[in-house]
Write a protein that holds these residues in place. Structure first.
Motif, PDB file in Angstrom:
ATOM      1  N   ILE A  76      -0.311 -28.426 -27.321  1.00 36.72           N
ATOM      2  CA  ILE A  76       0.273 -27.595 -26.275  1.00 36.72           C
ATOM      3  C   ILE A  76       0.767 -26.279 -26.860  1.00 36.72           C
ATOM      4  N   ALA A  77       1.386 -26.358 -28.049  1.00 39.34           N
ATOM      5  CA  ALA A  77       1.868 -25.141 -28.706  1.00 39.34           C
ATOM      6  C   ALA A  77       0.702 -24.208 -29.045  1.00 39.34           C
ATOM      7  N   PHE A  78      -0.400 -24.777 -29.541  1.00 41.73           N
ATOM      8  CA  PHE A  78      -1.554 -23.941 -29.893  1.00 41.73           C
ATOM      9  C   PHE A  78      -2.170 -23.338 -28.643  1.00 41.73           C
ATOM     10  N   LEU A  79      -2.250 -24.109 -27.561  1.00 41.98           N
ATOM     11  CA  LEU A  79      -2.762 -23.572 -26.305  1.00 41.98           C
ATOM     12  C   LEU A  79      -1.889 -22.427 -25.814  1.00 41.98           C
ATOM     13  N   GLY A  80      -0.566 -22.595 -25.951  1.00 43.84           N
ATOM     14  CA  GLY A  80       0.351 -21.529 -25.556  1.00 43.84           C
ATOM     15  C   GLY A  80       0.143 -20.263 -26.360  1.00 43.84           C
ATOM     16  N   LEU A  81      -0.112 -20.418 -27.672  1.00 41.07           N
ATOM     17  CA  LEU A  81      -0.378 -19.250 -28.518  1.00 41.07           C
ATOM     18  C   LEU A  81      -1.660 -18.541 -28.090  1.00 41.07           C
ATOM     19  N   CYS A  82      -2.673 -19.326 -27.754  1.00 44.15           N
ATOM     20  CA  CYS A  82      -3.940 -18.723 -27.317  1.00 44.15           C
ATOM     21  C   CYS A  82      -3.762 -17.980 -25.996  1.00 44.15           C
ATOM     22  N   LEU A  83      -2.964 -18.542 -25.099  1.00 44.02           N
ATOM     23  CA  LEU A  83      -2.691 -17.850 -23.835  1.00 44.02           C
ATOM     24  C   LEU A  83      -1.918 -16.560 -24.085  1.00 44.02           C
ATOM     25  N   MET A  84      -0.967 -16.594 -25.021  1.00 42.23           N
ATOM     26  CA  MET A  84      -0.234 -15.379 -25.383  1.00 42.23           C
ATOM     27  C   MET A  84      -1.188 -14.326 -25.933  1.00 42.23           C
ATOM     28  N   TRP A  85      -2.150 -14.762 -26.742  1.00 44.59           N
ATOM     29  CA  TRP A  85      -3.132 -13.839 -27.303  1.00 44.59           C
ATOM     30  C   TRP A  85      -3.955 -13.180 -26.190  1.00 44.59           C
ATOM     31  N   LEU A  86      -4.389 -13.994 -25.218  1.00 46.13           N
ATOM     32  CA  LEU A  86      -5.186 -13.451 -24.124  1.00 46.13           C
ATOM     33  C   LEU A  86      -4.372 -12.476 -23.276  1.00 46.13           C
ATOM     34  N   VAL A  87      -3.102 -12.817 -23.034  1.00 51.96           N
ATOM     35  CA  VAL A  87      -2.229 -11.906 -22.278  1.00 51.96           C
ATOM     36  C   VAL A  87      -2.058 -10.588 -23.030  1.00 51.96           C
ATOM     37  N   SER A  88      -1.945 -10.675 -24.360  1.00 54.07           N
ATOM     38  CA  SER A  88      -1.750  -9.460 -25.160  1.00 54.07           C
ATOM     39  C   SER A  88      -2.949  -8.520 -25.070  1.00 54.07           C
ATOM     40  N   LEU A  89      -4.112  -9.042 -24.715  1.00 55.40           N
ATOM     41  CA  LEU A  89      -5.316  -8.222 -24.600  1.00 55.40           C
ATOM     42  C   LEU A  89      -5.628  -7.833 -23.159  1.00 55.40           C
ATOM     43  N   SER A  90      -4.693  -8.093 -22.252  1.00 53.30           N
ATOM     44  CA  SER A  90      -4.951  -7.805 -20.839  1.00 53.30           C
ATOM     45  C   SER A  90      -4.569  -6.391 -20.438  1.00 53.30           C
ATOM     46  N   THR A  91      -4.088  -5.593 -21.392  1.00 53.44           N
ATOM     47  CA  THR A  91      -3.797  -4.190 -21.132  1.00 53.44           C
ATOM     48  C   THR A  91      -4.698  -3.329 -22.012  1.00 53.44           C
ATOM     49  N   PRO A  92      -5.006  -2.101 -21.612  1.00 57.97           N
ATOM     50  CA  PRO A  92      -5.835  -1.234 -22.457  1.00 57.97           C
ATOM     51  C   PRO A  92      -5.193  -1.042 -23.829  1.00 57.97           C
ATOM     52  N   LEU A 112     -13.648 -15.633 -24.679  1.00 58.36           N
ATOM     53  CA  LEU A 112     -13.003 -14.818 -23.641  1.00 58.36           C
ATOM     54  C   LEU A 112     -12.610 -13.451 -24.184  1.00 58.36           C
ATOM     55  N   THR A 113     -12.214 -13.424 -25.453  1.00 54.13           N
ATOM     56  CA  THR A 113     -11.852 -12.153 -26.087  1.00 54.13           C
ATOM     57  C   THR A 113     -13.065 -11.247 -26.225  1.00 54.13           C
ATOM     58  N   MET A 114     -14.189 -11.810 -26.624  1.00 53.54           N
ATOM     59  CA  MET A 114     -15.390 -11.013 -26.879  1.00 53.54           C
ATOM     60  C   MET A 114     -15.951 -10.361 -25.615  1.00 53.54           C
ATOM     61  N   ILE A 115     -15.743 -10.996 -24.465  1.00 56.99           N
ATOM     62  CA  ILE A 115     -16.251 -10.424 -23.221  1.00 56.99           C
ATOM     63  C   ILE A 115     -15.160  -9.649 -22.459  1.00 56.99           C
ATOM     64  N   ASP A 116     -14.017  -9.425 -23.125  1.00 60.48           N
ATOM     65  CA  ASP A 116     -12.914  -8.662 -22.520  1.00 60.48           C
ATOM     66  C   ASP A 116     -12.426  -9.284 -21.216  1.00 60.48           C
ATOM     67  N   ALA A 117     -12.491 -10.594 -21.128  1.00 52.53           N
ATOM     68  CA  ALA A 117     -12.079 -11.270 -19.892  1.00 52.53           C
ATOM     69  C   ALA A 117     -10.613 -11.015 -19.526  1.00 52.53           C
ATOM     70  N   PRO A 118      -9.671 -11.032 -20.477  1.00 47.29           N
ATOM     71  CA  PRO A 118      -8.267 -10.810 -20.079  1.00 47.29           C
ATOM     72  C   PRO A 118      -8.055  -9.479 -19.369  1.00 47.29           C
ATOM     73  N   LEU A 119      -8.597  -8.387 -19.952  1.00 46.24           N
ATOM     74  CA  LEU A 119      -8.434  -7.063 -19.350  1.00 46.24           C
ATOM     75  C   LEU A 119      -9.141  -6.976 -18.004  1.00 46.24           C
ATOM     76  N   LYS A 120     -10.372  -7.464 -17.929  1.00 47.32           N
ATOM     77  CA  LYS A 120     -11.158  -7.339 -16.703  1.00 47.32           C
ATOM     78  C   LYS A 120     -10.558  -8.154 -15.558  1.00 47.32           C
ATOM     79  N   LEU A 121     -10.079  -9.349 -15.860  1.00 46.02           N
ATOM     80  CA  LEU A 121      -9.507 -10.191 -14.807  1.00 46.02           C
ATOM     81  C   LEU A 121      -8.186  -9.621 -14.298  1.00 46.02           C
TER      82      LEU A 121
END
Length: 202
Positions: A29-45, A96-105
């Motif tokens: 759960i902790a690792f999943l949370g870190l991955c979600l934090m990483w995706l959120v961090s890439l959701s802005t330009p 998800l990072t490679m296809i820029d999914a966080p920013l695009k979504l």
């Protein structure tokens, strides 16, 4: 004659305090949370620099812990499907990072609000209008009118040592675009919308 009792190891005490099954669930759960934090961090330009700075070392530490656990299980000939969970989460995160999914979504969810802000700026006849503040899920620090009826929205969570945000450009930035964003890196999102960071080249 009674045998003297053997001192219990540290790992034995840890297992008494935290059952292995609960520990495994907590780690995943902790690792999943870190991955979600990483995706959120890439959701802005340009990404959220501080959040990236926190997430990367923690994720690396978690992966090292998984590696040690894997070696332990293999050495003791223990086979468990738990070993595949963290790599699966990591692979999905990288994809998800490679296809820029966080920013695009996130942009897709905020596009209508940003388009409304464009109309508000144009109607106000000024460079800012009513567009500053929260727009959709983004926090906009400033707004700039650009030549050719373009408008730049500077995101408050700026990238490292550069400004970043969204630009509404009726004409492509490759057609002699200027107006304060020269030398910027532009990523086309959809329609007339681009994500940009100043200081790069496209």
């Amino acid at each position: 004659m009674d045998q003297p009792s053997q001192p219990q190891s540290f790992s034995w005490f840890v297992k008494q305090l935290i059952p292995p099954r609960i520990a495994r669930v907590a780690v995943h759960i902790a690792f999943l949370g870190l991955c979600l934090m990483w995706l959120v961090s890439l959701s802005t330009p340009g990404g959220m620099f501080l959040l990236i700075l926190v997430t990367l070392p923690l994720a690396a530490l978690a992966m090292f812990g998984w590696f040690v656990w894997t070696v332990h299980c293999l050495a003791n000939r223990e086979r468990t499907w738990w070993l595949a969970v963290i790599p699966a989460i990591a692979v999905a995160t990288v994809a998800l990072t490679m296809i820029d999914a966080p920013l695009k979504l996130r942009f897709a969810a905020s596009e209508r609000a940003l388009s409304d802000a464009v109309s508000a700026v144009r109607a106000s006849g000024t460079s800012t209008g009513d567009a500053r503040g929260r727009i959709g899920s983004y926090f906009i620090a400033s707004v700039q009118s650009l030549p050719g009826h373009g408008i730049a929205f500077y995101e408050a969570n700026r990238s490292f040592l550069s400004d970043a945000g969204f630009a509404y450009l009726p004409t492509s930035p490759s057609t002699g675009f200027d107006g304060g964003l020269e030398g910027g890196h532009f990523q086309h999102l959809r329609g007339h919308w681009y994500a940009f960071t100043n200081g790069g080249t496209d």
